[in-house]
Design a protein around this motif. Structure first.
Motif, PDB file in Angstrom:
ATOM      1  N   ASP A 209      53.398  -2.941  68.965  1.00 42.81           N
ATOM      2  CA  ASP A 209      54.496  -1.994  69.212  1.00 42.81           C
ATOM      3  C   ASP A 209      54.028  -0.559  68.999  1.00 42.81           C
ATOM      4  N   MET A 210      53.135  -0.360  68.035  1.00 45.85           N
ATOM      5  CA  MET A 210      52.607   0.992  67.799  1.00 45.85           C
ATOM      6  C   MET A 210      51.905   1.492  69.056  1.00 45.85           C
ATOM      7  N   LEU A 211      51.102   0.621  69.672  1.00 35.83           N
ATOM      8  CA  LEU A 211      50.396   1.017  70.896  1.00 35.83           C
ATOM      9  C   LEU A 211      51.380   1.384  72.001  1.00 35.83           C
ATOM     10  N   LYS A 212      52.456   0.584  72.112  1.00 40.26           N
ATOM     11  CA  LYS A 212      53.453   0.832  73.183  1.00 40.26           C
ATOM     12  C   LYS A 212      54.174   2.153  72.957  1.00 40.26           C
ATOM     13  N   VAL A 213      54.552   2.425  71.713  1.00 39.99           N
ATOM     14  CA  VAL A 213      55.290   3.656  71.409  1.00 39.99           C
ATOM     15  C   VAL A 213      54.419   4.878  71.712  1.00 39.99           C
ATOM     16  N   VAL A 214      53.162   4.829  71.295  1.00 38.18           N
ATOM     17  CA  VAL A 214      52.273   5.983  71.532  1.00 38.18           C
ATOM     18  C   VAL A 214      52.101   6.197  73.034  1.00 38.18           C
ATOM     19  N   GLU A 215      51.880   5.103  73.759  1.00 36.89           N
ATOM     20  CA  GLU A 215      51.669   5.243  75.206  1.00 36.89           C
ATOM     21  C   GLU A 215      52.897   5.881  75.882  1.00 36.89           C
ATOM     22  N   ALA A 216      54.072   5.493  75.419  1.00 35.85           N
ATOM     23  CA  ALA A 216      55.299   6.016  76.042  1.00 35.85           C
ATOM     24  C   ALA A 216      55.573   7.467  75.637  1.00 35.85           C
ATOM     25  N   LYS A 217      55.239   7.846  74.403  1.00 33.94           N
ATOM     26  CA  LYS A 217      55.714   9.138  73.888  1.00 33.94           C
ATOM     27  C   LYS A 217      54.651  10.211  73.695  1.00 33.94           C
ATOM     28  N   ALA A 218      53.402   9.849  73.506  1.00 30.20           N
ATOM     29  CA  ALA A 218      52.376  10.872  73.209  1.00 30.20           C
ATOM     30  C   ALA A 218      52.281  11.862  74.367  1.00 30.20           C
ATOM     31  N   PRO A 219      52.014  13.126  74.094  1.00 31.92           N
ATOM     32  CA  PRO A 219      51.880  14.120  75.164  1.00 31.92           C
ATOM     33  C   PRO A 219      50.937  13.683  76.283  1.00 31.92           C
ATOM     34  N   LEU A 220      49.828  13.008  75.940  1.00 32.72           N
ATOM     35  CA  LEU A 220      48.894  12.580  76.992  1.00 32.72           C
ATOM     36  C   LEU A 220      49.300  11.260  77.648  1.00 32.72           C
ATOM     37  N   LYS A 221      50.427  10.674  77.204  1.00 38.17           N
ATOM     38  CA  LYS A 221      50.997   9.447  77.796  1.00 38.17           C
ATOM     39  C   LYS A 221      49.998   8.286  77.859  1.00 38.17           C
ATOM     40  N   ARG A 222      49.231   8.166  76.789  1.00 43.26           N
ATOM     41  CA  ARG A 222      48.296   7.045  76.698  1.00 43.26           C
ATOM     42  C   ARG A 222      47.840   6.927  75.254  1.00 43.26           C
ATOM     43  N   ASN A 223      47.145   5.838  74.966  1.00 44.89           N
ATOM     44  CA  ASN A 223      46.520   5.685  73.650  1.00 44.89           C
ATOM     45  C   ASN A 223      45.120   6.281  73.669  1.00 44.89           C
ATOM     46  N   ILE A 224      44.657   6.641  72.481  1.00 41.30           N
ATOM     47  CA  ILE A 224      43.291   7.167  72.338  1.00 41.30           C
ATOM     48  C   ILE A 224      42.301   6.040  72.664  1.00 41.30           C
ATOM     49  N   GLN A 225      41.164   6.408  73.224  1.00 43.94           N
ATOM     50  CA  GLN A 225      40.078   5.445  73.449  1.00 43.94           C
ATOM     51  C   GLN A 225      39.127   5.522  72.259  1.00 43.94           C
ATOM     52  N   ALA A 226      38.557   4.393  71.880  1.00 46.59           N
ATOM     53  CA  ALA A 226      37.625   4.396  70.740  1.00 46.59           C
ATOM     54  C   ALA A 226      36.458   5.360  70.977  1.00 46.59           C
ATOM     55  N   GLU A 227      36.053   5.512  72.255  1.00 47.52           N
ATOM     56  CA  GLU A 227      34.952   6.453  72.567  1.00 47.52           C
ATOM     57  C   GLU A 227      35.333   7.877  72.154  1.00 47.52           C
ATOM     58  N   GLU A 228      36.635   8.191  72.255  1.00 46.34           N
ATOM     59  CA  GLU A 228      37.076   9.554  71.927  1.00 46.34           C
ATOM     60  C   GLU A 228      37.037   9.787  70.415  1.00 46.34           C
ATOM     61  N   VAL A 229      37.230   8.710  69.654  1.00 48.40           N
ATOM     62  CA  VAL A 229      37.068   8.820  68.196  1.00 48.40           C
ATOM     63  C   VAL A 229      35.582   9.080  67.901  1.00 48.40           C
ATOM     64  N   GLY A 230      34.713   8.373  68.619  1.00 50.18           N
ATOM     65  CA  GLY A 230      33.263   8.576  68.464  1.00 50.18           C
ATOM     66  C   GLY A 230      32.863  10.013  68.765  1.00 50.18           C
ATOM     67  N   LYS A 231      33.448  10.584  69.829  1.00 46.78           N
ATOM     68  CA  LYS A 231      33.096  11.973  70.189  1.00 46.78           C
ATOM     69  C   LYS A 231      33.558  12.955  69.118  1.00 46.78           C
ATOM     70  N   THR A 232      34.697  12.632  68.473  1.00 43.73           N
ATOM     71  CA  THR A 232      35.190  13.517  67.405  1.00 43.73           C
ATOM     72  C   THR A 232      34.248  13.440  66.207  1.00 43.73           C
TER      73      THR A 232
END
Ligand code: NAP
Length: 256
Positions: A205-228
């Motif tokens: 449900d956490m994944l669904k809520v983020v996808e629906a509401k986050a400004p970028l309208k998606r969940n973060i990708q693990a690769e993006e955590v790696g880049k950070t």
């Protein structure tokens, strides 16, 4: 030439190829860093060793971070291999499954202690030993946290309290170690499907809520955590310490 050629560091928290620690490792390796790995359970060695081999790592050891002697042993071994290190990725957390469902008010003393020890104190235990190997040029220590440290997230419970302690530890460690040019920062990652995450009740449900509401309208990708993580370890963030960066597609900026 890669941004991290000549840099060496240790990664705590690879359980398998879905682990955020593994995505951090890949991003750092691609820029030329030399990596050391630890794993916790012997059963995990089967998964972690081939990953470590694939990035040319010569150091892979078992380490339960809730045990001070085990941490001392790792750093003694690491010192034999490399006299100094440049960075640490701390991507470790644990709480009893029953404390990640139901209500926070039901947390037991033992459950609270366990979550705080593994998910918060271990950063300080590691930072102390690592800082003694970060001579000369200083270094970078990076940990992983989550929005449940700041706001109430259903079922995150005691882990939210532990992550709040972890985030405060980042600031205190940054203040203590700054005069050695050691920077300490955290990535507050949005939800990503991993072994640890799947232990949280209602994680899908956490994944669904983020996808629906986050400004970028998606969940973060693990690769993006790696880049950070790459940003924090590299010279690109040379003036940044004690900071918590949200890599969460913007979810945490929302008030409603
Ligand atoms: P993961 O792949 O399951 O990694 C968690 C790691 O912590 C595992 O390797 C685990 O080893 C290790 N660990 C637990 N207790 C330990 C101990 N006593 N000593 C040494 N290692 C221990 O899950 P992950 O999601 O990548 O988690 C990495 C970090 O990211 C955690 O701090 C987590 O809270 C944070 N984070 C995750 C998310 C997400 O949605 N996935 C979001 C924000 C932050 P064992 O498997 O052997 O227990």
């Amino acid at each position: 030439m890669g941004m991290l050629v000549g840099k060496k560091g240790i990664i705590f928290g690879v359980a398998n190829d879905h682990s955020l620690a593994w995505y951090c490792a890949k991003a750092l390796h691609e820029e030329g860093a030399e990596l050391a790995f630890t794993y916790q359970g012997e059963a995990l060695e089967r998964r972690v060793r081939p990953l470590a081999d694939s990035v040319g790592s010569k150091f892979i050891e078992q380490c339960d971070l809730s045990n001070d002697e085990a941490i001392d042993k790792i750093f003694t071994e690491l010192k034999k291999q490399w006299a100094t290190i440049d960075f640490v990725i701390h991507a470790v957390a644990f709480a009893n499954k029953q404390d990640l469902e139901g209500h926070f008010v039901d947390t037991t003393r033992d459950g609270f202690k366990l979550a705080m020890d593994v998910s918060a104190y271990t950063l300080t235990a590691v930072a102390k030993r690592a800082s003694e190997m970060m001579n000369g040029d200083g270094g970078s220590i990076v940990t992983l946290t989550y929005y449940g440290a700041e706001k109430v997230v259903p079922h995150y419970n005691v882990m939210g309290v532990a992550k709040a302690a972890l985030e405060a530890s980042v600031r205190y460690l940054a203040a203590d170690l700054g005069d050695k040019n050691i920077r300490v920062n955290a990535i507050s990652a949005g939800p990503v499907r991993t072994l640890a995450a799947m232990g949280i009740a209602g994680f899908r449900d956490m994944l669904k809520v983020v996808e629906a509401k986050a400004p970028l309208k998606r969940n973060i990708q693990a690769e993006e955590v790696g880049k950070t993580a790459l940003y924090f370890v590299s010279n690109m963030s040379s003036g940044v310490t004690g900071e918590i960066i949200h890599a969460d597609c913007g979810y945490s900026i929302l008030g409603m």
